[in-house]
Design an enzyme around this catalytic site. Structure first.
Site, PDB file in Angstrom:
ATOM      1  N   ASN A   9       0.868  -1.183   0.000  1.00 14.02           N
ATOM      2  CA  ASN A   9       0.000   0.000   0.000  1.00 14.02           C
ATOM      3  C   ASN A   9       0.900   1.226   0.000  1.00 14.02           C
ATOM      4  O   ASN A   9       1.549   1.512   1.011  1.00 14.02           O
ATOM      5  CB  ASN A   9      -0.891  -0.032   1.252  1.00 14.02           C
ATOM      6  N   LYS A  11       0.000   4.240  -0.135  1.00 10.31           N
ATOM      7  CA  LYS A  11      -0.651   5.393   0.519  1.00 10.31           C
ATOM      8  C   LYS A  11      -0.449   6.647  -0.350  1.00 10.31           C
ATOM      9  O   LYS A  11      -0.478   6.537  -1.561  1.00 10.31           O
ATOM     10  CB  LYS A  11      -0.118   5.555   1.946  1.00 10.31           C
ATOM     11  N   HIS A  93      -9.286   1.090   5.246  1.00 10.63           N
ATOM     12  CA  HIS A  93      -8.007   1.279   5.936  1.00 10.63           C
ATOM     13  C   HIS A  93      -8.218   2.217   7.122  1.00 10.63           C
ATOM     14  O   HIS A  93      -9.014   3.148   7.048  1.00 10.63           O
ATOM     15  CB  HIS A  93      -6.968   1.852   4.969  1.00 10.63           C
ATOM     16  N   GLU A  95      -6.552   4.557   8.198  1.00 12.72           N
ATOM     17  CA  GLU A  95      -6.312   5.975   7.894  1.00 12.72           C
ATOM     18  C   GLU A  95      -7.533   6.612   7.253  1.00 12.72           C
ATOM     19  O   GLU A  95      -7.832   7.778   7.497  1.00 12.72           O
ATOM     20  CB  GLU A  95      -5.053   6.106   7.008  1.00 12.72           C
ATOM     21  N   GLU A 163      -4.820  -4.998  10.663  1.00 13.50           N
ATOM     22  CA  GLU A 163      -3.798  -3.970  10.842  1.00 13.50           C
ATOM     23  C   GLU A 163      -4.050  -3.213  12.144  1.00 13.50           C
ATOM     24  O   GLU A 163      -4.863  -2.279  12.177  1.00 13.50           O
ATOM     25  CB  GLU A 163      -3.836  -2.970   9.676  1.00 13.50           C
ATOM     26  N   GLY A 169       3.150   2.138  10.755  1.00 12.16           N
ATOM     27  CA  GLY A 169       4.132   3.207  10.612  1.00 12.16           C
ATOM     28  C   GLY A 169       4.892   3.536  11.885  1.00 12.16           C
ATOM     29  O   GLY A 169       5.557   4.572  11.969  1.00 12.16           O
ATOM     30  N   SER A 207       3.981  -2.278  10.179  1.00 21.43           N
ATOM     31  CA  SER A 207       5.432  -2.359  10.414  1.00 21.43           C
ATOM     32  C   SER A 207       6.039  -3.695   9.993  1.00 21.43           C
ATOM     33  O   SER A 207       6.985  -4.179  10.619  1.00 21.43           O
ATOM     34  CB  SER A 207       5.759  -2.045  11.877  1.00 21.43           C
TER      35      SER A 207
HETATM   36  P1  13P Z   1       3.431   0.258   7.529  1.00 23.72           P
HETATM   37  O1  13P Z   1       3.908  -1.009   6.893  1.00 23.72           O
HETATM   38  O2  13P Z   1       4.135   1.481   7.001  1.00 23.72           O
HETATM   39  O3  13P Z   1       3.407   0.170   9.015  1.00 23.72           O
HETATM   40  O4  13P Z   1       1.900   0.463   7.068  1.00 23.72           O
HETATM   41  C1  13P Z   1       1.020  -0.611   7.168  1.00 23.72           C
HETATM   42  C2  13P Z   1      -0.228  -0.251   6.465  1.00 23.72           C
HETATM   43  O5  13P Z   1      -0.985   0.600   6.909  1.00 23.72           O
HETATM   44  C3  13P Z   1      -0.529  -0.941   5.194  1.00 23.72           C
HETATM   45  O6  13P Z   1      -1.823  -0.682   4.770  1.00 23.72           O
END
Ligand code: 13P
Length: 247
Positions: A9, A11, A93, A95, A163, A169, A207
């Protein structure tokens, strides 16, 4: 019996120059055992799909609108993603749930739209740190699963990504026992609703990096990963894919 899936992803990252990473990934891993999916920002989707054509990398969107078309400035319909070359779309997601107030009902409607357009919905779930500390993780995950996954979901048209919000992150990950607990729970909950629940891929996200991938992939009911930061560079994502291929 479940084909593993390494999903990236991107983002809100990536310009045209970043597409070189797709070519590098495909060159280094021309015939992986696992499925490989990259979800770039919408601006790069068609170009990435074009570059990935004929290779192992599938391309997906990061969101879609629940309606098929209409007056929704700035939004993207599932059929548009499909038309641009996408096979998958990430939905719900954390976010988007946080930044745009997306509810389980909205995520479910988007998943129905994705299915209607012939896309695989990658539906994301996860608890916050406060919810984990309060001991309500499985309650939260169970409610999100019931609310976000439509009745028409099958192993072919739906992937679930666990997740934990606090692991995204941050460089922090749950223990392997905590991941196994949630993934075993997801499998059991899906079995109450879907005839082919045993075939639904369950991804872990948060992560994931080359150094922890092999341990995570050896965990119960983990069928792959949804990778954020480490999916931006072909070398890192390729190392994660290699770990999945040998899991
Ligand atoms: P990270 O791998 O940067 O922690 O992000 C995970 C994520 O949100 C994938 O959708």
């Amino acid at each position: 019996m479940r084909r593993k899936l390494a999903a990236g992803n991107w983002k809100m990252n990536g310009l045209a120059a970043s597409l070189a990473e797709v070519e590098a990934l495909a060159k280094a891993h021309p015939a992986p055992r696992s499925e490989v999916l990259l979800c770039p920002p919408a601006t790069l989707l068609a170009q990435m799909a074009w570059k990935a054509k004929g290779g192992p990398v599938m391309v997906g969107g990061q969101d879609c609108h629940p309606e098929a078309s209409g007056a929704h400035t700035g939004d993207i319909a599932a059929a548009m993603l499909k038309d641009a070359g996408a096979s998958h779309v990430i939905l719900g997601h954390s976010e988007r749930r946080a930044d745009h107030g997306e509810t389980d009902a909205l995520v479910r409607a988007k998943a129905e739209a994705a299915h209607a357009a012939g896309l695989v919905a990658v539906i994301c779930l996860g608890e916050t740190e406060a919810q984990r500390d309060a001991g309500t993780t499985l309650d939260v995950i169970g409610a999100q699963l019931r609310g976000s996954v439509p009745d028409g979901a099958t192993a072919a048209n739906t992937v679930i990504a666990y997740e934990p919000v606090w692991a995204i992150g941050t460089g922090r990950t749950p223990t392997l026992a905590q991941i196994a607990e949630v993934h075993d729970f997801l499998r059991a909950e899906l079995a109450k609703r879907l005839a082919d629940a045993a075939g639904v891929r369950l991804l872990y996200g948060g992560s994931v990096k080359p150094s922890n991938a092999a341990d995570i992939f050896a965990t119960s009911n983990v069928d792959g990963a949804l990778v954020g930061g480490a999916s931006l560079k072909a070398a890192d994502f390729g190392a994660i894919l290699a770990a999945l291929d040998s899991a």
